[in-house]
Design an enzyme around this catalytic site. Sequence first.
Site, PDB file in Angstrom:
ATOM      1  N   ARG A 181      42.113 121.657   2.239  1.00  0.00           N
ATOM      2  CA  ARG A 181      42.862 121.380   3.470  1.00  0.00           C
ATOM      3  C   ARG A 181      43.929 120.305   3.266  1.00  0.00           C
ATOM      4  O   ARG A 181      45.016 120.379   3.839  1.00  0.00           O
ATOM      5  CB  ARG A 181      41.876 120.971   4.566  1.00  0.00           C
ATOM      6  CG  ARG A 181      41.016 122.137   5.015  1.00  0.00           C
ATOM      7  CD  ARG A 181      39.803 121.703   5.804  1.00  0.00           C
ATOM      8  NE  ARG A 181      39.015 122.865   6.221  1.00  0.00           N
ATOM      9  CZ  ARG A 181      37.811 122.797   6.778  1.00  0.00           C
ATOM     10  NH1 ARG A 181      37.240 121.612   6.982  1.00  0.00           N
ATOM     11  NH2 ARG A 181      37.177 123.908   7.105  1.00  0.00           N
ATOM     12  N   SER A 231      63.423  92.715   5.541  1.00  0.00           N
ATOM     13  CA  SER A 231      62.690  91.643   4.904  1.00  0.00           C
ATOM     14  C   SER A 231      62.354  90.617   5.963  1.00  0.00           C
ATOM     15  O   SER A 231      63.103  90.436   6.936  1.00  0.00           O
ATOM     16  CB  SER A 231      63.569  91.026   3.820  1.00  0.00           C
ATOM     17  OG  SER A 231      63.178  89.698   3.570  1.00  0.00           O
ATOM     18  N   LYS A 248      69.109  92.482   3.546  1.00  0.00           N
ATOM     19  CA  LYS A 248      68.661  93.377   2.489  1.00  0.00           C
ATOM     20  C   LYS A 248      68.420  94.801   2.980  1.00  0.00           C
ATOM     21  O   LYS A 248      67.943  95.022   4.082  1.00  0.00           O
ATOM     22  CB  LYS A 248      67.394  92.829   1.847  1.00  0.00           C
ATOM     23  CG  LYS A 248      67.684  91.690   0.898  1.00  0.00           C
ATOM     24  CD  LYS A 248      66.452  91.341   0.094  1.00  0.00           C
ATOM     25  CE  LYS A 248      66.142  92.456  -0.879  1.00  0.00           C
ATOM     26  NZ  LYS A 248      64.841  92.242  -1.519  1.00  0.00           N
ATOM     27  N   ASN A 260      66.317  97.308   1.309  1.00  0.00           N
ATOM     28  CA  ASN A 260      65.403  97.657   0.232  1.00  0.00           C
ATOM     29  C   ASN A 260      65.131  99.165   0.211  1.00  0.00           C
ATOM     30  O   ASN A 260      64.989  99.780   1.258  1.00  0.00           O
ATOM     31  CB  ASN A 260      64.068  96.939   0.441  1.00  0.00           C
ATOM     32  CG  ASN A 260      64.195  95.447   0.239  1.00  0.00           C
ATOM     33  OD1 ASN A 260      64.890  94.999  -0.646  1.00  0.00           O
ATOM     34  ND2 ASN A 260      63.513  94.677   1.094  1.00  0.00           N
ATOM     35  N   ARG A 277      21.456 117.236 -12.195  1.00  0.00           N
ATOM     36  CA  ARG A 277      22.076 116.372 -11.167  1.00  0.00           C
ATOM     37  C   ARG A 277      22.239 114.989 -11.776  1.00  0.00           C
ATOM     38  O   ARG A 277      21.265 114.428 -12.272  1.00  0.00           O
ATOM     39  CB  ARG A 277      21.195 116.255  -9.903  1.00  0.00           C
ATOM     40  CG  ARG A 277      21.877 115.546  -8.752  1.00  0.00           C
ATOM     41  CD  ARG A 277      22.653 116.519  -7.871  1.00  0.00           C
ATOM     42  NE  ARG A 277      21.743 117.428  -7.157  1.00  0.00           N
ATOM     43  CZ  ARG A 277      21.366 118.645  -7.578  1.00  0.00           C
ATOM     44  NH1 ARG A 277      21.799 119.121  -8.725  1.00  0.00           N
ATOM     45  NH2 ARG A 277      20.555 119.401  -6.878  1.00  0.00           N
TER      46      ARG A 277
END
Lengths: 435, 435, 435, 435
Positions: free
Chosen positions: C124, C275, C281, C283, C314
Amino acid sequence: MKPSSSPSDGGLFDGVLAAGPVRVEVSDAAWLRALLDAEAALARAQARVGLVEAADADAVVAACARLTVDPGDVGAQATGAGNPVVPLVARLRAALPPATAQAVHRGATSQDIMDSAAMLVAHRARVPLLADLSAAADRAAALAATHRHTPVAGRTLLQQALPTTFGLVAAGWLTGLDAARRRLAAVPLAGQLGGGAGTLAAFGDAGLDLLAAYCAELGLVEPVVPWHTERGRVADLAGALGATAGALAKVARDVVLYAQTEVGEVAEAGPGGGSSTLPHKRNPIRAVSAAACAAQAPGLVATLLAAMPQEHQRAAGGWHAEWRPLRALIESTGSAAHWLRASLDALEVDAARMRANLDLTGGDLLAERVSAALRPVLGAGAAHEVVRSASGNLAGDPRITAHLSPGELVRLLDPATYLGSAGELIDRALRAAGR
Amino acid sequence: MKPSSSPSDGGLFDGVLAAGPVRVEVSDAAWLRALLDAEAALARAQARVGLVEAADADAVVAACARLTVDPGDVGAQATGAGNPVVPLVARLRAALPPATAQAVHRGATSQDIMDSAAMLVAHRARVPLLADLSAAADRAAALAATHRHTPVAGRTLLQQALPTTFGLVAAGWLTGLDAARRRLAAVPLAGQLGGGAGTLAAFGDAGLDLLAAYCAELGLVEPVVPWHTERGRVADLAGALGATAGALAKVARDVVLYAQTEVGEVAEAGPGGGSSTLPHKRNPIRAVSAAACAAQAPGLVATLLAAMPQEHQRAAGGWHAEWRPLRALIESTGSAAHWLRASLDALEVDAARMRANLDLTGGDLLAERVSAALRPVLGAGAAHEVVRSASGNLAGDPRITAHLSPGELVRLLDPATYLGSAGELIDRALRAAGR
Amino acid sequence: MKPSSSPSDGGLFDGVLAAGPVRVEVSDAAWLRALLDAEAALARAQARVGLVEAADADAVVAACARLTVDPGDVGAQATGAGNPVVPLVARLRAALPPATAQAVHRGATSQDIMDSAAMLVAHRARVPLLADLSAAADRAAALAATHRHTPVAGRTLLQQALPTTFGLVAAGWLTGLDAARRRLAAVPLAGQLGGGAGTLAAFGDAGLDLLAAYCAELGLVEPVVPWHTERGRVADLAGALGATAGALAKVARDVVLYAQTEVGEVAEAGPGGGSSTLPHKRNPIRAVSAAACAAQAPGLVATLLAAMPQEHQRAAGGWHAEWRPLRALIESTGSAAHWLRASLDALEVDAARMRANLDLTGGDLLAERVSAALRPVLGAGAAHEVVRSASGNLAGDPRITAHLSPGELVRLLDPATYLGSAGELIDRALRAAGR
Amino acid sequence: MKPSSSPSDGGLFDGVLAAGPVRVEVSDAAWLRALLDAEAALARAQARVGLVEAADADAVVAACARLTVDPGDVGAQATGAGNPVVPLVARLRAALPPATAQAVHRGATSQDIMDSAAMLVAHRARVPLLADLSAAADRAAALAATHRHTPVAGRTLLQQALPTTFGLVAAGWLTGLDAARRRLAAVPLAGQLGGGAGTLAAFGDAGLDLLAAYCAELGLVEPVVPWHTERGRVADLAGALGATAGALAKVARDVVLYAQTEVGEVAEAGPGGGSSTLPHKRNPIRAVSAAACAAQAPGLVATLLAAMPQEHQRAAGGWHAEWRPLRALIESTGSAAHWLRASLDALEVDAARMRANLDLTGGDLLAERVSAALRPVLGAGAAHEVVRSASGNLAGDPRITAHLSPGELVRLLDPATYLGSAGELIDRALRAAGR
């Protein structure tokens, strides 16, 4: 190519950790051979597409064939350039007249040759690796067929749980080994050619024809585009090798556990496993060695995966970082396959001890079955509780004998009649593995 | 001991991946020397505690000194026994008269000798590794001192962020390298002696005295109890090496980034870094090689840690699984240290380019400072917003010039005056590293 | 099933490290759903083969559908049994009349349900993961087509080397992403059923029919034999996920490098990347986050591979050891794919800056080509040497202009005409990826 | 801080894989508390050095104490900024008057707070982790003392080899656990403060005083320089945790092996270990769970080491990549310690079975001793060969009885008298561990 050091020279740990035929195929000598084979293939391919004179290509091919190189010398000279192709090409060129020398490595970048050689080495080393894997699988198949009706304790968390057959155990081994073999055999190994920026620019209009011709010469898959910094191909190979090592390690661990002094259901026959102080011991040294070799794999796969984010058109370290772990991974996995084949070849199965061990718990392994037989009379909860508290004495507990006749109990407590579909599962495993 | 192959022989990848003096110290020849040294130390120690005649011990020691062994031969013979000690002991005994031969390896188990040799190898290889690490740290210290006042862009997420100094950058390198050095130098390396089950039973009442004497002979730490299957000591060493590799890789990555064509703030001077196709390139090949070597470490450390759960008194594979990754880890980390030392030795710093790069963003690196200066006038939120939207033009935006005088703005936008405690931090780093 | 905690609840780091739709698919709620789906499938399958009354199976299925479970409660109760199936089955049984309750989990072992649920969860979660991967590949394909003729510096070791096109760069991304997608989509995910010892003994003669019916109900592949301790299937999945993470990380790293302040060839448009201290900035936070997520993979793959040697029928720990890394690996890789898709969706390409950067080195990127043009006149060695020493001034050096006309030099130094097969390679990549 | 989700909420696998008190200490709630504690400490420290008004700092501290935060909400908002500090700070500021809000997070960068919080979390989680480790070591010490004279087979490669005592086995466990405890307790955990570029520039001249005050407030070590991208501290912690996990796993594996049905020398008493199908089984589920938890460590350590090469002043992914593996590593190791403590607390030792198992091999465990006794008569080679071929019948073989009297043979074959220095080694281990 005549490498000056013999390809049979091994190292101090190689008898244990690089056993079998794969080591030679990933040795320095094999790498040098592959590097020179790649240069020769490049020259031949350039002649086929008309970029180089046929006579020049022949001269390069001949030089590649006769060059004598010491791996350590080339390796030492690699320090400056950052890879062994640069000094190797210099030697090749020096071995040829100047005009012909231009036909060496023409338009290629070092990584074209190194990557192609790496795939050639992998291609060649895969052959004996698959052979050892196949032989180990054959032996597991034989054990599965032979022990179709040999009851053995099924163990969960290392506790006896329910009966199974040793044939089904071996069929599980077979399934794992055969799946590993198929997975590894199916990994496509491609040639590499792109030139400095991966555009094939140095080859004018002939780049794509050359790429095809080069890969055909190498006997490797032709890639869609250069893969200098797209390392999914290396990851594929690493993943298949890692899964192979894991499949081998599973069998090795089982063998070691079955061979324990207190279990004694199998032993590795013949010489080996001697101890420097304990003359009597018969260590399952082949399985132990297989386990040790296989244990190298997870960390090496991680190193190769961690090296995948390679920058731009040529990595600043990630590519160089692949060389040793890739070699070590092939070698270790090959060694594990070789050891496991040897272990299974030498395996002696003690069916009587398997049966005796089944009897150690006074019928407890059949508790599930007795519980099921009591359920219609007592209900599920009570049946479970009676069987639980009668542990170790299922045949004699009055709460059980009150409801089940002696004959019925004997039948219920016989492990050989509570094996479900074990036989058919063995058949399925043999069929699926083509045996 | 005269190994038949020269210890200076390297392999095809060793020029790049096993550079420097550490390789020889972990070579097969060095391992053989250490194994024989351990046998000699055992004989001497047994003589000291009276278990062996002094003359016999002397004969064993002499035999250890003169034995000529080919690592590949011993390795090949190790296949049967599962380790190279068994065939080595057989050769030592064969080199002595029968009566004296009994004094060889008396009461010891193979792992006693292998583990002691591994620690001896680590002990010896650590010396040049620490020296290269120290020299790299020295160079970082010199850069820190020299560039105390050299502004450079501080970069976060590879974006210019705020000014710092190249001296502080180098001080950070120094701190990491020096911490790694101290950590690695502090790892205690112990001898191993216990006999087959770790009880020292074969030595009667003299076991503990022998253990002390043996470790003293080896120059290794005396363990509290045998550690055949308690591998915290190996994990300690692995952890320190892994952290060292990481510290080296951090510096290497910075160098590679500073050396980019578009950044150009440092370069590795001198020869090296040539390309097979690109004559003009000046690759930071030393830093690249350091990064490639250091990248081996995490996976190798994981392999060693994963091998720790060793069974009972001798592991069924986990111990054998340590040999190669331990060697490779020491060798790779040593090579990384050697390359980084070379990289820093060759490092040319271009302070003018650093300054020019600081000017690329029109003052944006000082945005925090301008924002702080506007805050009293505009409030925090508005100041932040004005500065954000004036990005690239902090000196000219009217919303800023309205509140800050030209002189004030020039001062605010000068990176050399917004370096905080950079200088003092450099001093702290130099002091803490004893420089 | 109505888990009491909402499946949309995320954790503190999930916004960065578990972004996108995959997280929910591997959440506790999804696992509980899968566990109950496996129990429901088992009941239905038993009805189909006649082991359970249809009405009882219906009741079980209905109970599975309506059971409300708190993952933490079940998890806490798992402490005693060692896995969450035991308490979950107890709750299911408690929700049914005693007679019907017997039809719950009949003849199965906990691992049958856990492994089947794990594969259901993987099945899934793979859907949205492949969708994000596909969308990222689509975007790479679009970039490849759009920028078929956009020259950009080809960079090796982070140095400008030779020109290429941004289209070919993106075609390389596409190739890696598409290969990862195909590899991952092809991993077969199988159901698990064997009972305590893997013999299907509790199902009498109906074991194999039940196995087929059960896997059909689950929509999973039918295995040849139970694979409780043959973990190649988990390794396959892990390997494909690890390779996918690596392919994503490669693109992410390139984006981060192209987005550097000093390079400026791409940027992630739109919000994000702010930031806390640096207002200006921008980024490349999506690519950075993709890289961080992808970096989880190598270690997790190693953990899964190291868990493969599982004992007997097992494992004593190896199986339990898979649960968290398998979940984390799917989640991290899914998050990396989601981030990379977002990064490429937001990617702004600055072709003018690419061109400007190509001009930074005064023609050096075409050195190979100038060298080739001089070779017929000067010979290979001299041509190489002239070009090397003229670095930065190829258009003006008299040793070059003496042999090449101004017009010829302009042509030779035009990166747009030295792109080799870049265009055709892009076409091949688009075709191979079905685009 | 009152996180809206209860810190006791666990997940589906947590009962097995995150058992014990450490889980809560690394939960989202604990991280949020630590993040807020770091902000509070920063405000208090700024007041102490005069950067912030005391009243403002008090207001911030109070806001940190009373803020109610849902981890999932903050986590979701972290998507944009790349870390949860940005949205957390926004909430804190929103909870305060504008003027006071400026005192929140003043001059700090997100990583200052995240790293400090990570170290606080580690510091707090270490307390219960060390307690569980200590308690496990106590129990090992008690077993060592109690079973000083209990012979048990020493096993090498899972084969019986020579006798030892269960006390010495437990002393080995103690040594490993105690060394791990000391190593982990000694890891210095430091605060982090540097601001955007690590220069403390936003704090003017007060940076260093603030750094000292801040770390004092946090109760963490003061670093020499900011360590935003110098991650040796994280590597140290990771290494110590990895070594701890390995020490725990060693003991767990031994317990599982001793508890095997066919060995039966120990058992975990009391409830637990039930099987969903096998009512009789008494699985050593605590040791199995400890092993599963400890198996997480090597891969996580590798991930943390691989994240060390962090770029410039803030990494482009490497830092974010640490958060989950660091948490998982602390949690898994803590869980392993908790399980192992529980396993040893519940451990029942069956000395009679140990003795019976010693007798399984007809004296072979004393072969070394018999061989030594025959050596003076027969010579080393012949003695070894006689003993080897008499395996299983050392007491009756005429080649042995011809040279050793019945009384002598009885003595030689008594394991209780061939234990060497086992007792003294136990004493050394107890003393060294301060017990």
